[in-house]
Design a protein around this motif. Structure first.
Motif, short mmCIF file in Angstrom:
data_model
loop_
_atom_site.label_atom_id
_atom_site.label_comp_id
_atom_site.label_asym_id
_atom_site.label_seq_id
_atom_site.Cartn_x
_atom_site.Cartn_y
_atom_site.Cartn_z
N ARG A 6 42.77 33.34 48.79
CA ARG A 6 44.12 33.40 48.22
C ARG A 6 44.09 34.10 46.87
NH1 ARG A 6 45.93 27.06 49.29
NH2 ARG A 6 45.62 27.07 51.55
N ASN A 7 45.28 34.31 46.32
CA ASN A 7 45.39 34.91 45.00
C ASN A 7 45.12 33.84 43.94
OD1 ASN A 7 46.02 36.22 42.66
ND2 ASN A 7 48.11 36.73 43.22
N ASP A 8 43.99 33.96 43.24
CA ASP A 8 43.59 32.94 42.27
C ASP A 8 43.94 33.31 40.82
OD1 ASP A 8 42.34 31.49 44.35
OD2 ASP A 8 40.60 32.81 44.22
N GLU A 169 44.77 49.44 47.20
CA GLU A 169 45.70 50.00 46.22
C GLU A 169 46.40 48.90 45.42
OE1 GLU A 169 48.39 52.49 48.30
OE2 GLU A 169 46.89 54.01 48.82
N ASN A 170 46.48 47.70 45.98
CA ASN A 170 47.19 46.60 45.33
C ASN A 170 46.28 45.65 44.56
OD1 ASN A 170 49.71 47.43 46.43
ND2 ASN A 170 49.16 46.48 48.38
N SER A 171 44.99 45.95 44.52
CA SER A 171 44.03 44.99 43.95
C SER A 171 44.25 44.71 42.46
CB SER A 171 42.60 45.49 44.17
OG SER A 171 42.25 45.42 45.52
N LEU A 179 40.91 46.99 36.17
CA LEU A 179 40.01 47.15 37.31
C LEU A 179 39.44 48.57 37.34
CD1 LEU A 179 38.81 46.01 39.95
CD2 LEU A 179 40.89 46.80 41.11
N ILE A 180 38.10 48.67 37.39
CA ILE A 180 37.43 49.96 37.53
C ILE A 180 36.65 49.93 38.84
CG2 ILE A 180 35.67 51.50 36.61
CD1 ILE A 180 36.50 50.67 33.84
N CYS A 181 36.99 50.85 39.74
CA CYS A 181 36.32 50.90 41.05
C CYS A 181 35.25 51.98 41.03
CB CYS A 181 37.34 51.16 42.15
SG CYS A 181 38.52 49.83 42.37
#
Length: 234
Positions: A6-8, A169-171, A179-181
């Motif tokens: 889930r979204n924590d 794309e929504n992370s 966020l750095i991927c």
């Protein structure tokens, strides 16, 4: 929380804020200015974890430390656990300094005095001492990666280093950090396949062996159908 699917985000923010408030009252507290001038010829980077031994966290990220250009970076390891094995000794060889310290008060003072440009926590969430440290500001840039794959929720952690294969794309909306991927899987992984021996199994051509490499407490009941689906399709 990291394994419930889930979204924590909000829970992690609340928890990080609680740690921040408590640690500020009962421990030495430090917060450097993010605009502080740095005059080091090399970028001084500190890697912090309690898993600098033969553990998943070290297997994933040890090459970040070992292969980091020593001509550009001064790299130090702060180990908050006293366990030492062959992986620990390998990391000691490739860092300018390897420090073992378990006492939280001493850790705070030690990290403060190092004047790091950058700190990377390999995991936040698996050791209470790390969460306390992550509530403070010891360096201009503070990062975490996916040794524990969930946002820290801490306002003092600036960036989350992930992998482009692990995010969508929504992370971004699930992280308090930027966020750095990193391209691909994001790590330089070199398992020692020489240690792997053939399983002693009775060879019957009709048999199919299913192997689950994960810890079972990470498996959710809502996904139980997957195993049956695999068997049905085979």
């Amino acid at each position: 929380l990291s394994y419930q699917g889930r979204n924590d985000l909000n829970l992690q923010i609340d928890y990080a804020n609680l740690i921040y408030k408590l640690s500020k009252k009962v421990l030495p507290f430090y917060k450097v200015s993010k605009s502080r001038n740095y005059n080091n010829k090399k970028i001084k980077i500190g890697f912090i974890s309690g898993f600098f031994y033969d553990h998943t966290v070290s297997r994933l990220f040890k090459n970040w430390i070992i292969k980091l250009d020593k001509n550009k970076f001064e790299k130090k390891i702060i180990n908050i656990d006293n366990k030492i094995d062959i992986v620990t000794k390998e990391l000691i060889r490739y860092s300018q300094n390897f420090i073992i310290e378990e006492n939280i008060n001493s850790l705070i003072e030690l990290i403060k005095n190092e004047n790091f440009d950058v700190i990377i926590y390999l995991d936040i969430g698996m050791n209470p001492k790390i969460q306390i440290l992550a509530s403070q500001r010891f360096a201009r840039f503070q990062l975490v990666t996916w040794g524990h794959p969930v946002t820290s929720g801490s306002k003092e952690i600036d960036y989350f280093l992930s992998s482009e294969y692990m995010e969508t794309e929504n992370s971004k909306k699930y992280y308090t950090e930027k966020l750095i991927c990193i391209p691909g899987i994001g790590i330089d992984f070199d398992p020692d396949i020489k240690k792997i021996s053939s399983p002693k199994l009775k060879k019957i051509n009709e048999n199919v062996i299913y192997l689950n490499h994960q810890s079972l407490f990470k498996m959710l009941p809502k996904d139980d159908h997957i195993y049956l689906d695999i068997i049905k399709k085979n």
